[in-house]
Motif scaffolding. Sequence first.
Motif, mmCIF file in Angstrom:
data_model
loop_
_atom_site.group_PDB
_atom_site.id
_atom_site.type_symbol
_atom_site.label_atom_id
_atom_site.label_comp_id
_atom_site.label_asym_id
_atom_site.label_seq_id
_atom_site.Cartn_x
_atom_site.Cartn_y
_atom_site.Cartn_z
ATOM 1 N N GLU A 71 121.599 27.843 77.465
ATOM 2 C CA GLU A 71 123.113 27.261 77.930
ATOM 3 C C GLU A 71 122.981 26.410 78.907
ATOM 4 O O GLU A 71 124.056 25.785 79.209
ATOM 5 C CB GLU A 71 123.899 28.505 78.446
ATOM 6 N N ALA A 72 121.842 25.895 79.685
ATOM 7 C CA ALA A 72 121.973 25.061 80.596
ATOM 8 C C ALA A 72 121.140 23.736 80.097
ATOM 9 O O ALA A 72 120.865 22.937 80.838
ATOM 10 C CB ALA A 72 121.137 25.636 81.632
ATOM 11 N N VAL A 73 120.823 23.490 78.698
ATOM 12 C CA VAL A 73 120.121 22.082 78.434
ATOM 13 C C VAL A 73 121.122 21.264 78.150
ATOM 14 O O VAL A 73 121.848 21.556 77.429
ATOM 15 C CB VAL A 73 119.412 22.554 77.357
ATOM 16 N N VAL A 74 121.280 20.406 78.952
ATOM 17 C CA VAL A 74 122.350 19.365 78.891
ATOM 18 C C VAL A 74 122.008 17.956 78.646
ATOM 19 O O VAL A 74 120.617 17.441 79.281
ATOM 20 C CB VAL A 74 123.353 19.341 80.131
ATOM 21 N N PRO A 75 122.506 16.906 78.017
ATOM 22 C CA PRO A 75 122.008 15.577 77.825
ATOM 23 C C PRO A 75 121.926 14.886 79.300
ATOM 24 O O PRO A 75 122.430 15.171 80.296
ATOM 25 C CB PRO A 75 122.992 14.980 76.808
ATOM 26 N N PRO A 76 120.842 14.101 79.452
ATOM 27 C CA PRO A 76 120.720 13.227 80.582
ATOM 28 C C PRO A 76 121.990 12.094 80.437
ATOM 29 O O PRO A 76 122.872 11.997 79.716
ATOM 30 C CB PRO A 76 119.709 12.170 80.183
ATOM 31 N N ALA A 77 122.116 11.094 81.582
ATOM 32 C CA ALA A 77 123.275 10.535 81.710
ATOM 33 C C ALA A 77 123.524 9.415 80.633
ATOM 34 O O ALA A 77 124.532 9.277 80.473
ATOM 35 C CB ALA A 77 123.084 9.712 83.235
ATOM 36 N N ASP A 78 122.542 8.981 79.972
ATOM 37 C CA ASP A 78 122.557 7.891 78.950
ATOM 38 C C ASP A 78 121.530 8.308 77.890
ATOM 39 O O ASP A 78 120.527 7.745 77.658
ATOM 40 C CB ASP A 78 122.335 6.604 79.472
ATOM 41 N N PRO A 79 121.829 9.248 76.974
ATOM 42 C CA PRO A 79 120.954 9.868 76.148
ATOM 43 C C PRO A 79 120.800 8.898 74.814
ATOM 44 O O PRO A 79 121.932 8.178 74.530
ATOM 45 C CB PRO A 79 121.345 11.388 75.638
ATOM 46 N N GLY A 80 119.624 8.499 74.491
ATOM 47 C CA GLY A 80 119.711 7.911 73.127
ATOM 48 C C GLY A 80 119.772 8.622 71.889
ATOM 49 O O GLY A 80 120.120 9.834 71.922
ATOM 50 N N THR A 105 115.565 18.649 71.346
ATOM 51 C CA THR A 105 114.547 17.576 71.611
ATOM 52 C C THR A 105 114.561 17.414 73.333
ATOM 53 O O THR A 105 113.664 16.988 73.916
ATOM 54 C CB THR A 105 114.702 16.314 71.078
ATOM 55 N N GLY A 106 115.600 18.106 73.987
ATOM 56 C CA GLY A 106 115.920 18.325 75.328
ATOM 57 C C GLY A 106 114.928 19.401 75.767
ATOM 58 O O GLY A 106 114.465 19.429 76.868
ATOM 59 N N ALA A 107 115.060 20.475 74.865
ATOM 60 C CA ALA A 107 114.377 21.738 75.519
ATOM 61 C C ALA A 107 112.792 21.526 75.322
ATOM 62 O O ALA A 107 112.247 22.218 76.098
ATOM 63 C CB ALA A 107 115.077 22.849 74.676
ATOM 64 N N GLN A 153 110.296 7.023 79.333
ATOM 65 C CA GLN A 153 110.415 7.748 80.849
ATOM 66 C C GLN A 153 110.760 9.141 80.820
ATOM 67 O O GLN A 153 110.185 10.000 81.770
ATOM 68 C CB GLN A 153 111.169 6.867 81.687
ATOM 69 N N SER A 154 111.647 9.659 80.106
ATOM 70 C CA SER A 154 112.130 10.935 79.821
ATOM 71 C C SER A 154 111.183 11.772 79.436
ATOM 72 O O SER A 154 111.069 12.796 79.588
ATOM 73 C CB SER A 154 113.518 11.122 79.263
#
Length: 730
Positions: free
Chosen positions: A76-85, A92-94, A142-143
């Motif tokens: 529930e806490a996987v959130v996109p970065p400020a400017d996700p591609g 792909t974030g987790a 970088q991410s």
Amino acid sequence: MERDLYGREAIFGDDGLAARLTGLTPYGSARVAYEHRDDPPVAVLTGGRGMGKTAVLKQLRHLYREITPVALVDCEAVVPPADPGPGWTPVTGALPELATQLTAKVHAARPVPFPRLSLGLVAVASISWTREDETQAQRDLQSLGPVLATVDTRGDAATGWVTKVLTKLAASAFDSVVPLAGMVAEATIETVLEESFSRFQRRAADWYGSYPHAGGNGRIGLRQLAVDFERGGDPRRRAEDHLVLALVADLVRAYGGLARGARRGRPVLLLDNAHTLLGRQLVEPVLRQRATGVRDQIAVFASSRARGHVGLSHAVRRRLPEVAHGSHWVRGSEVTSGILAVELTALSPAHVQAAFDRHDPVGRAPAGLARGVHRLTGGRPLGVALLAQAAGEALLPGAAGEALLPGAAQSGAPRPGAPAPESLVPGALLDRTVELREDRAPVRVADELLARLLPGQQLDVLSVLAAAHGEDSARLLATARLRGRSLDGDVALRVRDVLRAQDWPVGPEYFVADPLLRSLLLHRLRFQDNDHPDYAAWRAVHGTLRAEYAPGGHCRSVPHQLHQELVLGSTGNCVTHLRERFTERNVTAWLDSLRFIASAPYPHPPGHAGPDPRRAVALGREESGSLPDEETGLQGLGEQAVELQLRLRRLLHAVWLLSDPLALPDEEVIDKMAHELRQLSGRHPTGNSVLWDAATHWPRDIRAWHPLSMPPGTGGSRDGQRRGDGGSDA
């Protein structure tokens, strides 16, 4: 940090569930025989909010992180970065977060590399890169830096790839048949393999040869993966599933290669809130692969608030005590039979007492406080932990950062200004503040509990609806008191669905059926405006209900109307009703009305430290003439009626006090209640034995911390049956 988790020995014991699935004891990391050596289940811990699922997963991470690779992600806490591609999704974030945690060094084993996952993530990240704008490519790489570093230890190696990738793309012949995303991915993969992968690591690309339409060619598979990801929908879901299996394959390789003998146990994946879409996307590919006979030897622990979740439809279900020494899990024919669903059980009174003893080692708390907290919380670990801490910080010398008095730690002497121990009841603890972290200001217990039991919900709406009994009265309240939100009461139905979705019971007796949650919401309704002694919001809500239950209202019910009068502090009509109905033949229904009317909440003013005012009335010690006639109901009564009215007044207050989950039972009041019931038994024309039984069994119920039984002595209540002239929902 290590936590004190009570009642969870079935998981953390030396032969508990965690030890048997990981092959290592949580304490001491000794080897343990696998319960399911070749085919371990996915263990899903189930239970509502505050049942300790997250605490268990965090404790597993703490205990295993130095002895075997372990990773914990809150789905529930996987959130996109400020400017996700375009290459970012929750999956792909987790996955990079899981890989980064799993690669941490553990005893006697090299860090786990993730070449397959790295290639796949780079392929999907590259789908939007162009030579005209290198910014997005630089940002994406970088991410992905931490997971790429598991393959190439040069910290800034990836930053040099971008120019080479885009240069190679520009030099390529344009083929209108090949999707651009596939061309970029292919150029990217070629550059990555040449620049950062060793000769042996390059073989990791071959794993993607099994991807659909790859024909055994790993580079084609990676290109197709990127194309599917860009297409979205089912093709993207297929690509994401393959990325999850890439992480699994890297773990399998680390545990199945030449270094196998250097690794002990199994790697551990911990997925909190796995009932969410992301949780299912991370778990289901593993389940499907295991169902086909492909084994991975990974210990997966997940949590789910929804016990009836469709993803658990064919799970093998066990309650926590049942898995202490063996789960008796057997795989069935369905994919989800690969899940062992373990329902976390509430803490026992002994566990609650142990929690209180930890915070109050000198034993200054009232003897029944721990049992009272168990009754209020139902043994919900979050409530127990916060209330036990509140009691400890209130009573221990030098608590909350104060300096110790000389000899205080040994003698248990209270600090100046500390509350008298006898004034500490469960309700008083709700207003105490506790320090949860050094970098955070102390918080009030009631506020913290609500924030964690109902995160993100509209507490002002819920506080109003918590006063309702059934769904009908909740809709009437919504219409009358929440006009701006609900013109036809539908907000009550939306709230009902929210509560059910979060595994909170909604019942006919009380709209918010969980005693702890209802008490917290009513506490908020009473005190949220800080307008003592007016309590305008409280009076408005309960006044509305009283009118709806009165003759001419939509939910006519005399017991419910009197219940609301008692909530508002008016007892005269309640006692008079009980007196006028006392001689009716159905004395069991009369006792049930008494029990229901006296279940009205009675919140003390904030900071109240004196004796409960109901006690003096129950014991017949209230000052003579201290109340007006309309409150006592004595005006115009004959001598015998006055005696019965006063006796019932004492009985009502005794039952009111003894039934209150925010108070503690009082032995003198219990004895007085039994005495009054026996005296009434002698006066009733037909119900002597029922009243006599109540005088015997109701004290027994209270001393056993049980609800008052109906009929007396049955050990249960008839909640939901009709009461007098009102229905179950009223």
